[in-house]
Motif scaffolding. Structure first.
Motif, mmCIF file in Angstrom:
data_model
loop_
_atom_site.group_PDB
_atom_site.id
_atom_site.type_symbol
_atom_site.label_atom_id
_atom_site.label_comp_id
_atom_site.label_asym_id
_atom_site.label_seq_id
_atom_site.Cartn_x
_atom_site.Cartn_y
_atom_site.Cartn_z
ATOM 1 N N GLU A 208 -26.997 -3.587 -16.831
ATOM 2 C CA GLU A 208 -28.189 -3.807 -16.025
ATOM 3 C C GLU A 208 -29.390 -3.937 -16.949
ATOM 4 O OE1 GLU A 208 -29.965 -1.983 -11.914
ATOM 5 O OE2 GLU A 208 -29.304 -0.560 -13.439
ATOM 6 N N ASN A 209 -30.175 -4.979 -16.709
ATOM 7 C CA ASN A 209 -31.368 -5.223 -17.538
ATOM 8 C C ASN A 209 -31.037 -5.269 -19.027
ATOM 9 O OD1 ASN A 209 -33.034 -5.221 -15.212
ATOM 10 N ND2 ASN A 209 -33.206 -2.980 -15.302
ATOM 11 N N GLY A 210 -29.900 -5.876 -19.332
ATOM 12 C CA GLY A 210 -29.523 -6.061 -20.731
ATOM 13 C C GLY A 210 -28.923 -4.842 -21.394
ATOM 14 N N ARG A 211 -28.706 -3.750 -20.648
ATOM 15 C CA ARG A 211 -28.146 -2.527 -21.219
ATOM 16 C C ARG A 211 -26.851 -2.149 -20.508
ATOM 17 N NH1 ARG A 211 -31.815 0.944 -24.112
ATOM 18 N NH2 ARG A 211 -33.912 0.030 -24.237
ATOM 19 N N PHE A 212 -25.864 -1.739 -21.291
ATOM 20 C CA PHE A 212 -24.642 -1.180 -20.728
ATOM 21 C C PHE A 212 -24.845 0.305 -20.464
ATOM 22 C CE2 PHE A 212 -23.109 -4.911 -23.005
ATOM 23 C CZ PHE A 212 -22.142 -5.436 -22.145
ATOM 24 N N TYR A 213 -24.274 0.778 -19.344
ATOM 25 C CA TYR A 213 -24.344 2.212 -19.082
ATOM 26 C C TYR A 213 -22.983 2.719 -18.600
ATOM 27 C CZ TYR A 213 -24.938 1.117 -14.035
ATOM 28 O OH TYR A 213 -24.774 0.671 -12.746
ATOM 29 N N ALA A 214 -22.805 4.041 -18.757
ATOM 30 C CA ALA A 214 -21.524 4.669 -18.431
ATOM 31 C C ALA A 214 -21.447 4.911 -16.930
ATOM 32 C CB ALA A 214 -21.377 5.980 -19.198
ATOM 33 N N PRO B 124 -32.827 6.975 -30.078
ATOM 34 C CA PRO B 124 -31.715 6.022 -30.190
ATOM 35 C C PRO B 124 -31.791 4.960 -29.101
ATOM 36 C CG PRO B 124 -30.922 8.295 -30.303
ATOM 37 C CD PRO B 124 -32.361 8.358 -29.867
ATOM 38 N N VAL B 125 -31.461 3.751 -29.467
ATOM 39 C CA VAL B 125 -31.356 2.659 -28.498
ATOM 40 C C VAL B 125 -29.934 2.695 -27.942
ATOM 41 C CG1 VAL B 125 -31.356 0.165 -28.192
ATOM 42 C CG2 VAL B 125 -33.082 1.252 -29.652
ATOM 43 N N CYS B 126 -29.803 2.764 -26.637
ATOM 44 C CA CYS B 126 -28.475 2.878 -26.035
ATOM 45 C C CYS B 126 -28.065 1.583 -25.347
ATOM 46 C CB CYS B 126 -28.433 4.038 -25.032
ATOM 47 S SG CYS B 126 -29.475 3.792 -23.564
ATOM 48 N N GLY B 127 -26.765 1.350 -25.341
ATOM 49 C CA GLY B 127 -26.188 0.276 -24.535
ATOM 50 C C GLY B 127 -26.537 -1.129 -24.938
#
Length: 492
Positions: free
Chosen positions: A450-456, A230-233
């Motif tokens: 960060e780096n185009g990805r959202f994280y929790a 899965p691709v996340c964020g």
């Protein structure tokens, strides 16, 4: 040769091989076939298997007699006077010969000889990638023998190209034929994932080739089986501007696809999708009167930003996992306020439901960095606090830990119900208030990008009132719990 006689005076027989592969060619004397013979020409009876006996007498050779047999019986009789002058016999043998076999397409016939004789063997082997077939059935090996009739006892088989069968289907992906036909030997297929929601393990679309052992083999040195991760964020739509949850704007559809709404008893909470069967939330959302609520009491909704539409597609939890360090009987200790829910069925991700990334080990929470908070909690409508029917969002900065602790200490002077701030928590908000998460948002995500990805980065945990000046929302620091999260998922 079998020779039977009475009073045999003279006779000449040349020895012959005893092999059953021979047949006889005889030259005999006498030559004349008669019903009776004089004293000087006693009869000879020639018996060849499966033929009528031949009686010969006279003084001349009958010529060549081809018997096509490996045995001949001669009976020679004389009278009691012994006046016969006897007989003579010359013979020669000839091996039974079989025809030179034809070619087998995509195979080899061995041994290769110019002539083949009785009891010679032939073997047929198929080229690599082909299989032996006879009368529509596959055989493991083949040989045939030249028999006494001058034929091969079995006709030659055929070599058919093997096939590897249908390639294994790829969960959340598909397979494309690059070359070859009907999954046959040396056919090449490529697996690809359903992007942008899934990406291939190793970051490349893997190709597989049909090998001679009828297995699909990866042409990649490292990857032995195709897997779609899965691709996340990375939502397919981004929010262009940020407002506040309390009194803020509705979140556009598909911009926060990890958002989950929970209904636990009469209460409402939030959560975030982090894997196809896992939801991350706050422990206090799933605990009532000091005990974990039964999984069947939790209703889970995702995939829409409208509450009415959400409730049409509930998802069930099979098990709940509260962090073992969460102990909060008097609602004054929110340390370790984190929990996981395992779904009874995996989610197939699309633009409406996508997972949120977990933070990297050692993730920092720098003061002032802006994060995104969302939820279905309380909002302000015409001066009144009401549960929203639409997903809301707000952008909030991370607050210095000492600043947050000082604000709580100030409030604690006039109130006794203020929980402690620990290193497993961080704060976010603005000193002037008006922007905050609130009741009903608990368990939802505070995300950093960060780096185009959202994280929790955080989980909505607790706060003193909502959006009040000089107060901040408190969030569980997710990076502190990565080992527990990973171990819980791996072991369950």
């Amino acid at each position: 040769m079998n020779v039977q006689h009475q009073n045999l005076w003279t006779g000449r027989v040349r020895s012959a091989p005893r092999s059953a592969s021979t047949h006889w060619v005889l030259t005999c004397a006498p030559v004349t076939m008669v019903t009776s013979c004089d004293r000087t020409s006693a009869p000879v009876c020639v018996t060849i298997p499966d033929r009528e006996p031949i009686k010969l007498c006279g003084g001349l050779s009958p010529g060549l007699m081809e018997t096509n047999s490996s045995t001949v019986k001669l009976d020679y009789h004389t009278d009691d006077k012994g006046q016969s002058r006897g007989w003579s016999l010359d013979y020669r043998t000839q091996r039974v010969q079989c025809p030179v076999p034809g070619r087998v397409a995509n195979g080899r016939v061995t041994p290769v000889l110019t002539e083949y004789f009785y009891r010679d063997y032939l073997h047929v082997r198929c080229d690599q990638g082909y299989k032996l077939m006879m009368e529509g059935e596959e055989i493991q090996s083949f040989f045939t023998m030249c028999v006494s009739s001058g034929r091969w006892h079995l006709s030659l088989p055929e070599c058919h190209i093997i096939d590897c069968g249908e390639p294994e289907p790829l969960l959340n992906g598909a397979v494309t034929v690059l070359s070859g036909f009907q999954n046959q030997y040396r056919s090449v297929v490529q697996y690809h994932c359903n992007q942008p929601f899934y990406s291939p393990l190793g970051g490349v679309n893997v190709t597989f080739r049909c090998d001679a052992d009828r297995q699909w083999r990866s042409t990649h040195d490292v990857i032995s089986s195709p897997t779609c991760l899965p691709v996340c964020g990375q939502p397919t739509k981004l929010i262009s501007g940020y407002q506040r949850i309390i009194g803020g704007s509705n979140a556009p559809h598909k911009t926060i696809p990890w958002q989950v709404m929970l209904s636990v008893g009469s209460g409402r909470g939030g959560g975030m999708v982090i894997a196809d069967r896992w939801i991350l939330t706050a422990a206090h959302v799933l605990v009532a009167n000091g005990a974990t609520v039964p999984p069947e009491d939790v209703r889970i909704y995702m995939g829409h930003n409208d509450v009415k539409t959400l409730k049409d597609t509930p998802v069930n939890a099979s098990s709940l996992y509260i962090h073992p360090g969460y102990k909060n009987p008097d609602l004054l200790n929110y340390n370790n306020d984190i929990a996981l829910m395992k779904l009874d069925q995996p989610i197939t991700f699309d633009s409406s439901v996508m997972p949120l990334c977990l933070p990297a080990e050692g993730a920092t929470y720098d003061t002032g960095v802006m994060g995104l908070v969302s939820g279905f909690g309380i909002t302000i409508n015409r001066g009144r606090e009401v549960l929203t029917n639409r997903l809301k969002y707000v952008q909030l900065p991370v607050v210095d830990q000492e600043t947050c602790s000082s604000s709580l200490s100030s409030i604690r002077r006039t109130r006794s119900d203020v929980p402690n701030l620990t290193e497993n928590m961080f704060c976010a908000g603005v000193p002037e208030g008006s922007k905050d998460s609130c009741q009903g948002d608990s368990g939802s995500a505070f995300t950093l990008r960060e780096n185009g990805r959202f994280y929790a980065a955080g989980i909505v945990s607790w706060g003193i009132e909502c959006g009040k000046r000089g107060t901040y929302g408190v969030y569980t620091r997710v990076s502190n719990y990565l080992p527990w999260i990973n171990n819980t998922i791996q072991n369950n």
